[in-house]
Design an enzyme around this catalytic site. Structure first.
Site, PDB file in Angstrom:
ATOM      1  N   SER A  38       0.802  -1.224   0.000  1.00  0.00           N
ATOM      2  CA  SER A  38       0.000   0.000   0.000  1.00  0.00           C
ATOM      3  C   SER A  38       0.836   1.277   0.000  1.00  0.00           C
ATOM      4  O   SER A  38       0.320   2.346  -0.317  1.00  0.00           O
ATOM      5  CB  SER A  38      -0.940   0.019   1.212  1.00  0.00           C
ATOM      6  N   ASP A 335      -2.193   8.635   7.655  1.00  0.00           N
ATOM      7  CA  ASP A 335      -3.169   7.800   8.347  1.00  0.00           C
ATOM      8  C   ASP A 335      -2.430   6.916   9.353  1.00  0.00           C
ATOM      9  O   ASP A 335      -1.231   7.135   9.584  1.00  0.00           O
ATOM     10  CB  ASP A 335      -4.001   6.999   7.328  1.00  0.00           C
ATOM     11  N   HIS A 338       0.484   5.058   6.893  1.00  0.00           N
ATOM     12  CA  HIS A 338       1.170   5.533   5.687  1.00  0.00           C
ATOM     13  C   HIS A 338       1.639   6.983   5.802  1.00  0.00           C
ATOM     14  O   HIS A 338       0.938   7.810   6.381  1.00  0.00           O
ATOM     15  CB  HIS A 338       0.227   5.422   4.472  1.00  0.00           C
TER      16      HIS A 338
END
Length: 370
Positions: A38, A335, A338
């Site tokens: 991600s 977040d 990340h």
């Protein structure tokens, strides 16, 4: 569902305009083929039934190419892969492999295979239901590889991949966070495998994956090590740590893996003729940002800009109902997991032009010019 359908249609149209396959392709600009999780996913998970998605606002709020709409990137703007591509002068962002418009000549600018929740090991990320492991990502590159042969002819395709293409691998964090360290679910594996054995398993699998890419004509590699995963807002929140503390076990495992990764890349540089494997020292680079955040213009390296739960908004991922900070460029973390675009810019620029503290044996600009 109507919103999501509308969003996908808009995204496809935006990408079709930006990367129209009828345009002339300048092969001198080069290509980025991006693999990983991600941290660099550009939207592959949007096209799967998975719990790991960043397809709702405010994700992407600062991503100019989409007008601030979410694209599936797990950050407020560009990923490290996007920024590096811009710095290298590539004409467009590498398109997600699973996007319907990733066809024809558009693939010659590069393709992004990364997937939120994906890892080196196939079992990693099972909690999310669906994700693309590194093995599957390499399988997908094999499909792209055959298409490049059709577009350019075998000889020119091989030359293009050898000289004008960079292969970026950002993977490994999930193998710890969403596999070995996952409460309850991972207990069986942790009883059976010591940390040493688990890390060796990761390294052996990665060796095979990088060798497969080499056999498919990849020659210029940049491989990131695992960052200080014990310092992310999620870990600090659930462990109720103070701002200047990190969870020791995840960081210890990351450092153990990173040491063996360094040895692996040296081994591959010696044994795979014509290939150059560059190590991106993400651990030290991100730790520098976390430790000295004020020096880089940040006000916090502990609290997520977008999230909910606990002292650092680090439990519930970013969603339309999350609290959102007012100054997104002042947070190291977007977040619970990340980095923000502002942090990604600093990281990417060090990878492009930095010295051997953070990238060795050469930086990305030198790798491109080989």
């Amino acid at each position: 569902m109507a919103f999501k359908f509308h969003y996908v249609v808009v995204l496809v149209l935006l990408n079709s305009i930006k990367y129209g396959i009828s345009q002339d392709i300048d092969l001198t600009k080069g290509a980025s083929f991006i693999f990983g999780d991600s941290l660099v996913d550009a939207g592959n998970n949007n096209y799967m039934q998975t719990l790991s998605k960043a397809d709702t606002p405010p994700n992407g709020i600062d991503f100019q190419a989409s007008g601030g709409n979410p694209t599936g990137r797990f950050t407020n703007g560009r990923t490290i892969g996007d920024i590096v591509g811009e710095e290298l002068g590539e004409p467009g962002y590498a398109l997600p492999f699973l996007a319907p418009n990733t066809t024809g000549k558009a693939i010659l600018y590069g393709v992004n295979y990364a997937s939120g929740g994906g890892g080196i090991l196939n079992a990693t990320g099972g909690i999310f239901v669906n994700r693309l492991s590194m093995d599957i990502q390499v399988d997908y590159f094999n499909i792209t590889r055959k298409e490049i042969d059709k577009l350019l002819g075998a000889s020119q395709a091989r030359d293009y991949l050898h000289k004008n293409s960079i292969f970026s691998i950002t993977v490994g964090s999930n193998d710890f966070l969403n596999n070995y360290l996952l409460p309850v679910i991972s207990m069986g594996a942790r009883i059976k495998q010591s940390p040493d054995a688990f890390v060796d398993d990761m390294i052996n699998h990665l060796r095979g994956q990088l060798t497969r890419l080499y056999q498919l004509d990849a020659r210029k590699f940049i491989v990131g090590n695992v960052g200080p995963i014990g310092c992310i807002p999620y870990q600090k929140t659930i462990n109720q740590l103070s701002e200047n503390e990190c969870v020791s076990l995840p960081n210890k495992l990351a450092l153990q893996y990173n040491a063996k990764l360094k040895d692996l890349l040296q081994e591959l540089n010696e044994n795979l003729g014509g290939a150059t494997f560059v190590l991106a020292n993400v651990y030290d680079l991100v730790m520098e940002l976390i430790t000295n955040y004020a020096k880089y213009g940040f006000t916090t390296a502990s609290t997520a800009c977008c999230g909910n739960g606990g002292q650092y908004a680090g439990i519930i991922p970013c969603s339309p109902t999350s609290s959102l900070c007012s100054e997104r460029d002042k947070h190291v973390f977007w977040d619970p997991y990340h980095p923000s675009e502002a942090a990604n810019v600093i990281i990417a620029k060090q990878l492009m032009d930095g010295d051997d503290r953070y990238i060795s044996p050469m930086n990305l600009r030198h790798l491109r010019d080989l």
